[in-house]
Scaffold this motif. Structure first.
Motif, PDB file in Angstrom:
ATOM      1  N   LEU A 137      43.023  16.572  38.943  1.00 29.87           N
ATOM      2  CA  LEU A 137      42.574  17.360  37.177  1.00 29.87           C
ATOM      3  C   LEU A 137      42.156  16.100  36.651  1.00 29.87           C
ATOM      4  CD1 LEU A 137      42.658  19.796  35.702  1.00 29.87           C
ATOM      5  CD2 LEU A 137      45.011  19.843  35.672  1.00 29.87           C
ATOM      6  N   VAL A 138      43.475  15.246  36.254  1.00 32.53           N
ATOM      7  CA  VAL A 138      42.973  13.966  35.162  1.00 32.53           C
ATOM      8  C   VAL A 138      41.631  13.601  34.780  1.00 32.53           C
ATOM      9  CG1 VAL A 138      44.555  12.266  33.973  1.00 32.53           C
ATOM     10  CG2 VAL A 138      45.727  14.047  35.327  1.00 32.53           C
ATOM     11  N   ASP A 139      41.720  12.623  36.720  1.00 28.86           N
ATOM     12  CA  ASP A 139      40.058  12.478  36.713  1.00 28.86           C
ATOM     13  C   ASP A 139      38.331  13.535  36.227  1.00 28.86           C
ATOM     14  OD1 ASP A 139      41.868  10.397  36.659  1.00 28.86           O
ATOM     15  OD2 ASP A 139      42.111  10.090  38.431  1.00 28.86           O
ATOM     16  N   THR A 140      38.913  14.625  36.610  1.00 31.93           N
ATOM     17  CA  THR A 140      37.747  15.114  36.885  1.00 31.93           C
ATOM     18  C   THR A 140      37.271  15.901  36.030  1.00 31.93           C
ATOM     19  OG1 THR A 140      38.600  16.220  38.695  1.00 31.93           O
ATOM     20  CG2 THR A 140      37.084  17.482  38.006  1.00 31.93           C
ATOM     21  N   PRO A 141      36.146  14.973  35.343  1.00 32.05           N
ATOM     22  CA  PRO A 141      35.345  15.404  34.030  1.00 32.05           C
ATOM     23  C   PRO A 141      35.228  17.197  33.833  1.00 32.05           C
ATOM     24  CG  PRO A 141      34.709  14.200  34.968  1.00 32.05           C
ATOM     25  CD  PRO A 141      35.118  14.199  36.239  1.00 32.05           C
ATOM     26  N   TYR A 142      35.493  17.477  32.344  1.00 33.48           N
ATOM     27  CA  TYR A 142      35.269  18.697  32.312  1.00 33.48           C
ATOM     28  C   TYR A 142      34.325  19.371  32.527  1.00 33.48           C
ATOM     29  CZ  TYR A 142      39.107  19.614  29.359  1.00 33.48           C
ATOM     30  OH  TYR A 142      40.213  19.317  28.586  1.00 33.48           O
ATOM     31  N   GLY A 143      32.886  18.380  32.542  1.00 35.31           N
ATOM     32  CA  GLY A 143      31.359  19.596  33.154  1.00 35.31           C
ATOM     33  C   GLY A 143      31.575  19.886  35.111  1.00 35.31           C
ATOM     34  N   GLU A 144      31.998  19.218  35.592  1.00 33.90           N
ATOM     35  CA  GLU A 144      32.351  19.099  36.781  1.00 33.90           C
ATOM     36  C   GLU A 144      33.376  20.559  37.068  1.00 33.90           C
ATOM     37  OE1 GLU A 144      31.035  16.887  39.170  1.00 33.90           O
ATOM     38  OE2 GLU A 144      30.181  16.428  37.943  1.00 33.90           O
ATOM     39  N   ILE A 145      34.140  20.606  36.179  1.00 32.06           N
ATOM     40  CA  ILE A 145      35.237  21.489  36.356  1.00 32.06           C
ATOM     41  C   ILE A 145      34.792  23.008  36.432  1.00 32.06           C
ATOM     42  CG2 ILE A 145      37.189  22.701  35.839  1.00 32.06           C
ATOM     43  CD1 ILE A 145      38.703  19.952  35.458  1.00 32.06           C
ATOM     44  N   HIS A 146      33.361  22.982  34.905  1.00 34.23           N
ATOM     45  CA  HIS A 146      32.863  23.843  34.184  1.00 34.23           C
ATOM     46  C   HIS A 146      31.898  24.198  35.430  1.00 34.23           C
ATOM     47  CE1 HIS A 146      34.089  23.544  29.934  1.00 34.23           C
ATOM     48  NE2 HIS A 146      35.134  23.532  30.965  1.00 34.23           N
ATOM     49  N   LYS A 147      30.913  23.652  35.864  1.00 34.34           N
ATOM     50  CA  LYS A 147      29.934  23.918  36.714  1.00 34.34           C
ATOM     51  C   LYS A 147      31.033  24.617  38.001  1.00 34.34           C
ATOM     52  CE  LYS A 147      27.063  20.444  36.078  1.00 34.34           C
ATOM     53  NZ  LYS A 147      26.543  19.113  36.602  1.00 34.34           N
ATOM     54  N   TRP A 148      31.882  23.974  38.708  1.00 32.64           N
ATOM     55  CA  TRP A 148      32.600  24.657  39.979  1.00 32.64           C
ATOM     56  C   TRP A 148      33.082  26.162  39.096  1.00 32.64           C
ATOM     57  CZ3 TRP A 148      34.020  24.166  44.881  1.00 32.64           C
ATOM     58  CH2 TRP A 148      34.602  24.810  45.170  1.00 32.64           C
ATOM     59  N   ILE A 149      33.777  26.500  38.442  1.00 35.62           N
ATOM     60  CA  ILE A 149      34.439  27.761  38.007  1.00 35.62           C
ATOM     61  C   ILE A 149      33.544  28.675  37.491  1.00 35.62           C
ATOM     62  CG2 ILE A 149      34.592  27.617  35.907  1.00 35.62           C
ATOM     63  CD1 ILE A 149      37.900  28.407  36.376  1.00 35.62           C
ATOM     64  N   ASN A 150      32.142  28.549  37.586  1.00 34.79           N
ATOM     65  CA  ASN A 150      30.820  29.217  36.646  1.00 34.79           C
ATOM     66  C   ASN A 150      30.345  29.301  37.534  1.00 34.79           C
ATOM     67  OD1 ASN A 150      32.423  30.140  33.855  1.00 34.79           O
ATOM     68  ND2 ASN A 150      31.767  27.538  33.600  1.00 34.79           N
ATOM     69  N   TYR A 151      29.595  28.666  38.463  1.00 31.49           N
ATOM     70  CA  TYR A 151      28.361  29.171  39.548  1.00 31.49           C
ATOM     71  C   TYR A 151      29.352  28.600  40.547  1.00 31.49           C
ATOM     72  CZ  TYR A 151      25.626  27.501  35.598  1.00 31.49           C
ATOM     73  OH  TYR A 151      25.125  27.239  34.782  1.00 31.49           O
TER      74      TYR A 151
END
Length: 92
Positions: free
Chosen positions: A78-92
């Motif tokens: 969680l700490v090392d993952t950029p926001y963009g990666e998380i947002h892509k995962w959760i929204n697509y």
């Protein structure tokens, strides 16, 4: 859906600024919207509004997102993952 990591009391005082940053970042990284256009989009959206009640469809969406994130973070830090990666995962 936006995810904010490491929220604390001090950040809560700047919540609008944080959501603006997260929203702009999601638009740029997930949707490919040009940086010059995101300011106009924020202006058009106006102030953030927060509901204090949730209906079943919102609760269901949150449950599904929580499950998806649990699966994602089983393989990513969680700490090392950029926001963009998380947002892509959760929204697509």
């Amino acid at each position: 859906m936006l995810l904010a990591k490491s929220l604390n009391k001090g950040i809560m005082l700047r919540l609008k600024e944080l959501f603006d940053q997260l929203f702009v970042q999601a638009l740029e990284e997930c949707c490919g919207i040009d940086c010059a256009d995101t300011g106009r989009i924020l202006d058009y959206c106006g102030d953030w509004q927060f509901d204090t009640t949730t209906d079943r469809s919102v609760q269901s969406s949150m449950r599904a997102a929580a499950h998806d994130l649990k699966c994602y973070f089983a393989y990513h830090n969680l700490v090392d993952t950029p926001y963009g990666e998380i947002h892509k995962w959760i929204n697509y």
